[in-house]
Design an enzyme around this catalytic site. Structure first.
Site, PDB file in Angstrom:
ATOM      1  N   GLY A 165       0.990  -1.524   0.135  1.00 54.18           N
ATOM      2  CA  GLY A 165      -0.036   0.221   0.220  1.00 54.18           C
ATOM      3  C   GLY A 165       0.984   1.235  -0.340  1.00 54.18           C
ATOM      4  CD  GLU A 288       2.175  -6.246  -2.640  1.00 48.19           C
ATOM      5  OE1 GLU A 288       1.207  -5.003  -2.992  1.00 48.19           O
ATOM      6  OE2 GLU A 288       2.850  -5.985  -1.723  1.00 48.19           O
ATOM      7  NE  ARG A 292       6.588  -8.896   4.992  1.00 46.82           N
ATOM      8  CZ  ARG A 292       5.714  -8.954   4.095  1.00 46.82           C
ATOM      9  NH1 ARG A 292       6.320  -8.623   2.847  1.00 46.82           N
ATOM     10  NH2 ARG A 292       4.592  -8.317   4.570  1.00 46.82           N
TER      11      ARG A 292
HETATM   12  C1  MV4 Z   1      -5.805  -3.245  -5.438  1.00 50.86           C
HETATM   13  C2  MV4 Z   1      -7.076  -2.249  -4.398  1.00 50.86           C
HETATM   14  C3  MV4 Z   1      -8.019  -3.118  -5.302  1.00 50.86           C
HETATM   15  N1  MV4 Z   1      -7.697  -2.689  -6.375  1.00 50.86           N
HETATM   16  N2  MV4 Z   1      -5.272  -3.246  -6.107  1.00 50.86           N
HETATM   17  C4  MV4 Z   1      -3.850  -2.783  -1.174  1.00 50.86           C
HETATM   18  C5  MV4 Z   1      -1.860  -3.076  -0.382  1.00 50.86           C
HETATM   19  C6  MV4 Z   1      -1.588  -3.588  -1.337  1.00 50.86           C
HETATM   20  N3  MV4 Z   1      -1.275  -4.630  -0.281  1.00 50.86           N
HETATM   21  C7  MV4 Z   1      -2.967  -3.316  -2.411  1.00 50.86           C
HETATM   22  N4  MV4 Z   1      -3.726  -3.753  -1.572  1.00 50.86           N
HETATM   23  C8  MV4 Z   1      -4.893  -2.767  -2.601  1.00 50.86           C
HETATM   24  N5  MV4 Z   1      -4.306  -3.279  -3.916  1.00 50.86           N
HETATM   25  C9  MV4 Z   1      -6.193  -2.565  -7.150  1.00 50.86           C
HETATM   26  N6  MV4 Z   1      -5.801  -1.974  -8.651  1.00 50.86           N
HETATM   27  C10 MV4 Z   1      -7.331  -3.407  -3.214  1.00 50.86           C
HETATM   28  C11 MV4 Z   1      -5.931  -2.849  -2.076  1.00 50.86           C
HETATM   29  C12 MV4 Z   1      -6.412  -3.134  -1.139  1.00 50.86           C
HETATM   30  C13 MV4 Z   1      -6.750  -1.789  -0.277  1.00 50.86           C
HETATM   31  C14 MV4 Z   1      -6.706  -1.162  -0.882  1.00 50.86           C
HETATM   32  C15 MV4 Z   1      -7.502   0.433   0.397  1.00 50.86           C
HETATM   33  C16 MV4 Z   1      -7.804   0.453   1.064  1.00 50.86           C
HETATM   34  C17 MV4 Z   1      -7.367  -0.943   2.246  1.00 50.86           C
HETATM   35  C18 MV4 Z   1      -6.916  -2.219   1.596  1.00 50.86           C
HETATM   36  C19 MV4 Z   1      -6.533  -3.240   2.129  1.00 50.86           C
HETATM   37  C20 MV4 Z   1      -5.742  -4.058   1.250  1.00 50.86           C
HETATM   38  C21 MV4 Z   1      -6.262  -4.468  -0.177  1.00 50.86           C
END
Ligand code: MV4
Length: 454
Positions: A165, A288, A292
């Site tokens: 994030g 992703e 780890r």
């Molecule tokens: C996203 C997504 C929605 N659409 N990508 C958050 C950090 C990383 N692990 C990837 N994450 C996300 N990627 C796309 N194209 C939603 C998340 C997401 C998230 C986004 C906003 C707020 C909280 C979140 C919690 C988990 C994943």
């Protein structure tokens, strides 16, 4: 043969790793900063070496000091835990150059998966579903805007060197794009020294579902099921659970096979986590891969009975994986709450200080991973995670009931924590009914703000 491991970390994860080593008859070396001289991991290790002042950049991030400590004590291997150097390819490479086993994947794999746009490209080539978006980083804001206009809004701008994030921007329309892009680029440059950005279509109301992988040096691989990590605040996970609510056996098998395919594609070794985004129609997309041990690994251990840290050490010691996929059984349901020393009523500001009273709950299916103790001084220097409360029971409803009891029984005085906030989360009807997605926490916070102002 690994007979002695240096743990290049601190806090609860260092304690967790020391315990696994102790059970395997492996000697341990703790490294600590001056402010951590009374820390639990120092007390539990067979040997300990002070590696510098409190600031991580002067101690836990000092590669030369950690490597010297390993060589002086005759350690065979280094376990990096998570954070600090766990995903630093240069450190993994230096371990190799010093003839020390790095307990994790190779420097090359860390580097490849650390570049999130490179990882996407690799997975696209392997036919693994990714979120619609750019195959490579975009070079200019205008090029990015063209791509976003074509993809359709909202879109996510993500940093190639980011992850978890960091450096992410949600853009709702074309007018916002150029400013958001420049802000994201500056943030990525400042945070990672790498301002490459890529674009993905934003998946609304998504869930963050990740699969735990174990792969040895002989190509044997298993997945240990999935964890739902959607409940996050500002991209910091708060509550994780295994298995994920409402995932059918067919979908679990399909996503698990895809996670294995991703790991096989890059010739992954050791423990790793393949992260997917699951949309409302149960379509899943690779976002992703983490190279780890994860903070939340314990709930996977509770539902499978497999000690992931021990498996990491065995794989690093060139042992063959003695687990077959058909042996992996997901039994019951486990939930983890991350207890942070912070003040929810004061915008979650950190709350370090002296632990003047502490009561840790127990009971059947209760596991608490922590390094704090009565009269421990929580330093202000590091992240605010101070304990992981984990519960396991036959099903989700019973696990939630147990967790509510454990949160209610947990007592800590002298510092503030988010325990009451977590209590309100797990008690919420939406949580109990599995109405979880990545917006859950922000929606609840605005609900609470609405109540307090009305
Ligand atoms: C996203 C997504 C929605 N659409 N990508 C958050 C950090 C990383 N692990 C990837 N994450 C996300 N990627 C796309 N194209 C939603 C998340 C997401 C998230 C986004 C906003 C707020 C909280 C979140 C919690 C988990 C994943």
């Amino acid at each position: 043969m690994i007979n002695k491991i240096l743990i290049a970390n601190r806090g609860e994860i260092a304690v967790r790793i020391i315990r696994a080593c102790r059970e395997m008859g492996i000697d341990t070396v703790a490294v600590y900063s001056e402010i951590d001289k009374d820390a639990l991991h120092v007390q539990l290790a067979d040997e300990s070496i002070c590696i510098g002042p409190a600031m991580a950049k002067d101690s836990y991030l000092k590669m030369d000091r950690i490597l010297s400590a390993a060589l002086i004590t005759g350690a065979d291997a280094i376990h990096p835990g998570f954070g600090f150097m766990a995903e630093n390819p240069k450190f993994a490479d230096l371990c190799h150059k010093c003839n020390l086993i790095f307990i994790g994947p190779s420097a090359d794999i860390i580097s490849k998966m650390g570049d999130k746009s490179e990882a996407r490209k690799t997975m696209i080539k392997a036919g693994i579903p990714v979120v619609p978006g750019t195959e490579s980083p975009v070079t200019t804001a205008v090029e990015g805007q063209k791509v976003a206009n074509k993809l359709g809004y909202p879109v996510m701008i993500k940093a190639s060197a980011g992850g978890g994030g960091k450096g992410m921007r949600l853009v709702n329309n074309s007018d916002e794009f150029l400013t958001s892009f420049e802000n994201a680029r500056q943030e990525a440059k400042n945070a990672f020294g790498d301002d490459r950005l890529y674009i993905e279509k934003y998946i609304p109301n998504a869930r963050h579902i990740e699969f735990q992988i174990l792969r040895d040096h002989y190509g044997n691989i298993v997945h240990l099921g999935e964890r739902d990590c959607s409940i996050q605040r500002r991209h910091q996970k708060l509550i994780e659970e295994a298995p994920a609510y409402g995932i059918s056996e067919d979908l679990r098998r399909e996503m698990g096979d895809m996670a294995i395919k991703a790991a096989q594609t890059i010739n992954y070794t050791n423990a790793g986590t393949v992260e997917f985004i699951l949309d409302e129609n149960y379509n899943y997309y690779f976002i992703e891969m983490n190279t780890r041990l994860q903070v939340e690994h314990g709930i996977t251990e509770m539902v499978t009975g497999i000690d992931i840290v021990k498996e990491q050490i065995k794989i690093a010691d060139s042992k063959k994986l003695d687990i077959k996929q058909e042996d992996v059984m997901i039994k019951g349901h486990a939930i983890e709450c991350r207890i942070n020393a912070e003040k929810p009523r004061d915008n979650f500001l950190p709350s370090p200080g002296l632990v003047t009273n502490l009561h840790l709950p127990g009971g059947c299916g209760v596991r608490i991973d922590t390094a704090i103790y009565h009269n421990y001084l929580i330093p202000p220097t590091y992240d605010s995670l101070i304990a992981k409360l984990m519960v396991h029971d036959d099903n989700r409803e019973m696990a939630i009931r147990k967790l509510i009891g454990v949160l209610g029984e947990f007592v800590i005085e002298g510092v503030d924590t988010n325990a009451d906030f977590l209590f309100s989360l797990v008690n919420h009807y939406k949580y109990k009914n599995g109405l979880i997605d990545t917006g859950f926490v922000e929606n609840l916070l605005s609900e609470i703000r609405m109540k307090t102002v009305s």
